[in-house]
Design a protein around this motif. Structure first.
Motif, PDB file in Angstrom:
ATOM      1  N   MET A   1       0.702  -1.470   0.231  1.00 55.65           N
ATOM      2  CA  MET A   1      -0.007  -0.093  -0.207  1.00 55.65           C
ATOM      3  C   MET A   1       0.803   1.121  -0.124  1.00 55.65           C
ATOM      4  O   MET A   1       0.989   2.027   0.717  1.00 55.65           O
ATOM      5  N   ASP A   2       1.688   1.439  -1.042  1.00 54.31           N
ATOM      6  CA  ASP A   2       2.589   2.491  -1.346  1.00 54.31           C
ATOM      7  C   ASP A   2       1.956   3.607  -2.245  1.00 54.31           C
ATOM      8  O   ASP A   2       1.774   3.479  -3.365  1.00 54.31           O
ATOM      9  N   PHE A   3       1.233   4.628  -1.387  1.00 52.28           N
ATOM     10  CA  PHE A   3       0.760   5.669  -2.062  1.00 52.28           C
ATOM     11  C   PHE A   3       1.382   6.921  -1.986  1.00 52.28           C
ATOM     12  O   PHE A   3       0.951   8.096  -1.911  1.00 52.28           O
ATOM     13  N   GLY A   4       2.533   6.995  -1.852  1.00 58.18           N
ATOM     14  CA  GLY A   4       3.611   8.226  -1.536  1.00 58.18           C
ATOM     15  C   GLY A   4       3.539   8.983  -0.355  1.00 58.18           C
ATOM     16  O   GLY A   4       4.081   9.765  -0.029  1.00 58.18           O
ATOM     17  N   ASN A   5       3.198   8.009   0.774  1.00 63.44           N
ATOM     18  CA  ASN A   5       3.056   8.358   2.140  1.00 63.44           C
ATOM     19  C   ASN A   5       3.870   7.436   2.879  1.00 63.44           C
ATOM     20  O   ASN A   5       3.163   6.181   3.003  1.00 63.44           O
ATOM     21  N   GLU A   6       4.771   7.710   3.297  1.00 64.52           N
ATOM     22  CA  GLU A   6       5.335   6.626   4.240  1.00 64.52           C
ATOM     23  C   GLU A   6       5.017   6.335   5.904  1.00 64.52           C
ATOM     24  O   GLU A   6       5.646   5.557   6.375  1.00 64.52           O
ATOM     25  N   ASP A   7       4.542   7.663   5.984  1.00 58.21           N
ATOM     26  CA  ASP A   7       4.121   7.502   7.540  1.00 58.21           C
ATOM     27  C   ASP A   7       2.992   6.429   7.741  1.00 58.21           C
ATOM     28  O   ASP A   7       1.871   6.336   6.949  1.00 58.21           O
ATOM     29  N   ALA A   8       2.973   5.766   8.881  1.00 61.20           N
ATOM     30  CA  ALA A   8       2.001   4.733   9.082  1.00 61.20           C
ATOM     31  C   ALA A   8       0.752   5.702   9.846  1.00 61.20           C
ATOM     32  O   ALA A   8       0.932   6.741  10.411  1.00 61.20           O
ATOM     33  N   LEU A   9      -0.667   5.359   9.654  1.00 63.06           N
ATOM     34  CA  LEU A   9      -1.767   5.943  10.215  1.00 63.06           C
ATOM     35  C   LEU A   9      -1.806   5.584  11.740  1.00 63.06           C
ATOM     36  O   LEU A   9      -1.703   4.270  11.927  1.00 63.06           O
ATOM     37  N   ASP A  10      -2.018   6.426  12.513  1.00 63.81           N
ATOM     38  CA  ASP A  10      -2.479   6.050  14.044  1.00 63.81           C
ATOM     39  C   ASP A  10      -3.945   5.784  13.961  1.00 63.81           C
ATOM     40  O   ASP A  10      -4.689   6.896  13.884  1.00 63.81           O
ATOM     41  N   ILE A  11      -4.159   4.582  14.449  1.00 66.40           N
ATOM     42  CA  ILE A  11      -5.561   4.240  14.798  1.00 66.40           C
ATOM     43  C   ILE A  11      -5.786   4.416  16.312  1.00 66.40           C
ATOM     44  O   ILE A  11      -4.956   3.709  17.026  1.00 66.40           O
ATOM     45  N   ILE A  12      -6.557   5.260  16.806  1.00 70.80           N
ATOM     46  CA  ILE A  12      -6.920   5.365  18.160  1.00 70.80           C
ATOM     47  C   ILE A  12      -8.057   4.712  18.795  1.00 70.80           C
ATOM     48  O   ILE A  12      -9.311   5.355  18.148  1.00 70.80           O
ATOM     49  N   ILE A  13      -8.005   3.678  19.422  1.00 72.96           N
ATOM     50  CA  ILE A  13      -9.245   3.264  19.871  1.00 72.96           C
ATOM     51  C   ILE A  13      -9.986   3.936  21.156  1.00 72.96           C
ATOM     52  O   ILE A  13      -9.032   4.279  21.992  1.00 72.96           O
ATOM     53  N   THR A  14     -11.129   4.331  20.901  1.00 73.46           N
ATOM     54  CA  THR A  14     -11.817   5.244  21.768  1.00 73.46           C
ATOM     55  C   THR A  14     -12.714   4.526  22.871  1.00 73.46           C
ATOM     56  O   THR A  14     -12.931   4.976  23.925  1.00 73.46           O
ATOM     57  N   ASN A  15     -13.182   3.350  22.143  1.00 71.10           N
ATOM     58  CA  ASN A  15     -14.165   2.737  23.182  1.00 71.10           C
ATOM     59  C   ASN A  15     -14.348   1.185  22.700  1.00 71.10           C
ATOM     60  O   ASN A  15     -14.183   0.953  21.760  1.00 71.10           O
ATOM     61  N   VAL A  16     -14.274   0.457  23.675  1.00 73.72           N
ATOM     62  CA  VAL A  16     -14.296  -0.757  23.745  1.00 73.72           C
ATOM     63  C   VAL A  16     -15.669  -1.407  24.551  1.00 73.72           C
ATOM     64  O   VAL A  16     -15.700  -1.403  25.797  1.00 73.72           O
ATOM     65  N   VAL A  17     -16.588  -2.150  23.725  1.00 70.39           N
ATOM     66  CA  VAL A  17     -17.964  -2.636  24.338  1.00 70.39           C
ATOM     67  C   VAL A  17     -17.621  -4.227  24.562  1.00 70.39           C
ATOM     68  O   VAL A  17     -17.448  -4.700  23.513  1.00 70.39           O
ATOM     69  N   ALA A  18     -17.940  -4.542  25.886  1.00 72.96           N
ATOM     70  CA  ALA A  18     -17.776  -6.237  26.136  1.00 72.96           C
ATOM     71  C   ALA A  18     -19.010  -6.513  26.725  1.00 72.96           C
ATOM     72  O   ALA A  18     -19.369  -5.738  27.756  1.00 72.96           O
ATOM     73  N   THR A  19     -19.325  -7.930  26.715  1.00 71.09           N
ATOM     74  CA  THR A  19     -20.395  -8.349  27.643  1.00 71.09           C
ATOM     75  C   THR A  19     -19.817  -9.693  28.420  1.00 71.09           C
ATOM     76  O   THR A  19     -18.957 -10.298  27.728  1.00 71.09           O
ATOM     77  N   PHE A  20     -20.342  -9.808  29.444  1.00 66.50           N
ATOM     78  CA  PHE A  20     -20.106 -11.165  30.124  1.00 66.50           C
ATOM     79  C   PHE A  20     -21.589 -11.523  31.045  1.00 66.50           C
ATOM     80  O   PHE A  20     -22.243 -10.816  31.198  1.00 66.50           O
ATOM     81  N   ARG A  21     -21.357 -12.887  31.574  1.00 65.88           N
ATOM     82  CA  ARG A  21     -22.275 -13.508  32.514  1.00 65.88           C
ATOM     83  C   ARG A  21     -21.644 -13.776  33.643  1.00 65.88           C
ATOM     84  O   ARG A  21     -20.773 -14.091  33.718  1.00 65.88           O
ATOM     85  N   CYS A  22     -22.462 -13.561  34.831  1.00 64.25           N
ATOM     86  CA  CYS A  22     -21.905 -13.869  35.998  1.00 64.25           C
ATOM     87  C   CYS A  22     -22.645 -15.214  36.746  1.00 64.25           C
ATOM     88  O   CYS A  22     -22.351 -15.519  37.653  1.00 64.25           O
ATOM     89  N   ARG A  23     -23.673 -15.791  35.728  1.00 64.80           N
ATOM     90  CA  ARG A  23     -24.270 -17.083  36.020  1.00 64.80           C
ATOM     91  C   ARG A  23     -24.758 -16.972  37.232  1.00 64.80           C
ATOM     92  O   ARG A  23     -24.856 -18.288  38.299  1.00 64.80           O
ATOM     93  N   CYS A  24     -25.494 -16.017  38.020  1.00 64.49           N
ATOM     94  CA  CYS A  24     -26.208 -16.244  39.107  1.00 64.49           C
ATOM     95  C   CYS A  24     -27.194 -14.747  39.033  1.00 64.49           C
ATOM     96  O   CYS A  24     -26.870 -13.816  38.359  1.00 64.49           O
ATOM     97  N   HIS A  25     -28.013 -14.803  39.885  1.00 62.45           N
ATOM     98  CA  HIS A  25     -29.164 -13.786  39.906  1.00 62.45           C
ATOM     99  C   HIS A  25     -28.733 -12.645  40.654  1.00 62.45           C
ATOM    100  O   HIS A  25     -28.179 -13.028  41.754  1.00 62.45           O
ATOM    101  N   LEU A  26     -28.669 -11.413  40.404  1.00 62.66           N
ATOM    102  CA  LEU A  26     -28.229 -10.328  41.292  1.00 62.66           C
ATOM    103  C   LEU A  26     -29.195  -9.354  41.739  1.00 62.66           C
ATOM    104  O   LEU A  26     -30.255  -9.142  40.942  1.00 62.66           O
TER     105      LEU A  26
END
Length: 187
Positions: A1-26
């Motif tokens: 992917m050489d398009f005349g720009n040698e700099d790598a793009l910085d991808i900044i992760i701003t949010n990660v959404v995850a789920t889990f179960r705790c296998r009991c009633h709360l």
């Protein structure tokens, strides 16, 4: 992917959404009364609990399903989810950490050039859509990897995907298309 720009793009992760179960009633009332940094929302049937390190917010339902948001990496999200499970154990619940899954990752990236959105949308018509009266960005959906890219005329892009690898792949796929539609530099 050489398009005349040698700099790598910085991808900044701003949010990660995850789920889990705790296998009991709360008992949400118990969590609200005895927990720290907790907001009880009985009208929604959930409790919001915030952790300071890692900085995440968790939505907790009485069924034992928990959604964690706000982490800036997949590892940080998992550590936060495990800390949350440990916190619930200390409140007296028989929590077992299971079914952990990263559901969504939101990242931002800035291109080193501005973009002509109308040209970009015309060249990628079935996949890209641009409604300037509704939203200032063009939307580009990549169905194969289940990613959505919001492209702004300034060159800033927002990528949403199921995991970090998908987000990186989406940026790699869209970069050549954006490079074709870059605005010429003004002199």
């Amino acid at each position: 992917m050489d398009f005349g720009n040698e700099d790598a793009l910085d991808i900044i992760i701003t949010n990660v959404v995850a789920t889990f179960r705790c296998r009991c009633h709360l008992n949400l009332r118990t969590i609200a009364l005895e927990g720290v940094n907790v907001v009880y929302k009985p009208e929604n049937g959930k409790v919001l609990m915030k952790l300071r390190k890692p900085k995440i917010t968790a939505s907790i339902w009485s069924s034992g399903k928990i959604i964690c948001t706000g982490a800036t990496s997949e590892d940080e999200s998992k550590v936060g989810a495990r800390r949350l499970a440990r916190t619930l154990q200390k409140l007296g619940f028989r929590v077992r950490f299971s079914d952990y899954k990263v559901v969504n990752v939101l990242a931002v990236c800035s291109m080193p050039f501005s973009i002509r959105l109308i040209d970009f949308t015309k060249k990628n018509r079935p996949i890209a859509s641009y409604e300037p009266e509704l939203h200032p960005a063009a939307t580009y959906r990549i169905k194969q990897i289940k990613a959505t890219v919001q492209v702004f005329s300034t060159g800033s892009i927002t990528v949403t995907g199921p995991n970090v690898q998908t987000v990186a792949t989406a940026v790699e796929q869209i970069y050549p298309l954006l490079f074709e539609c870059q605005k010429p530099l003004r002199k």
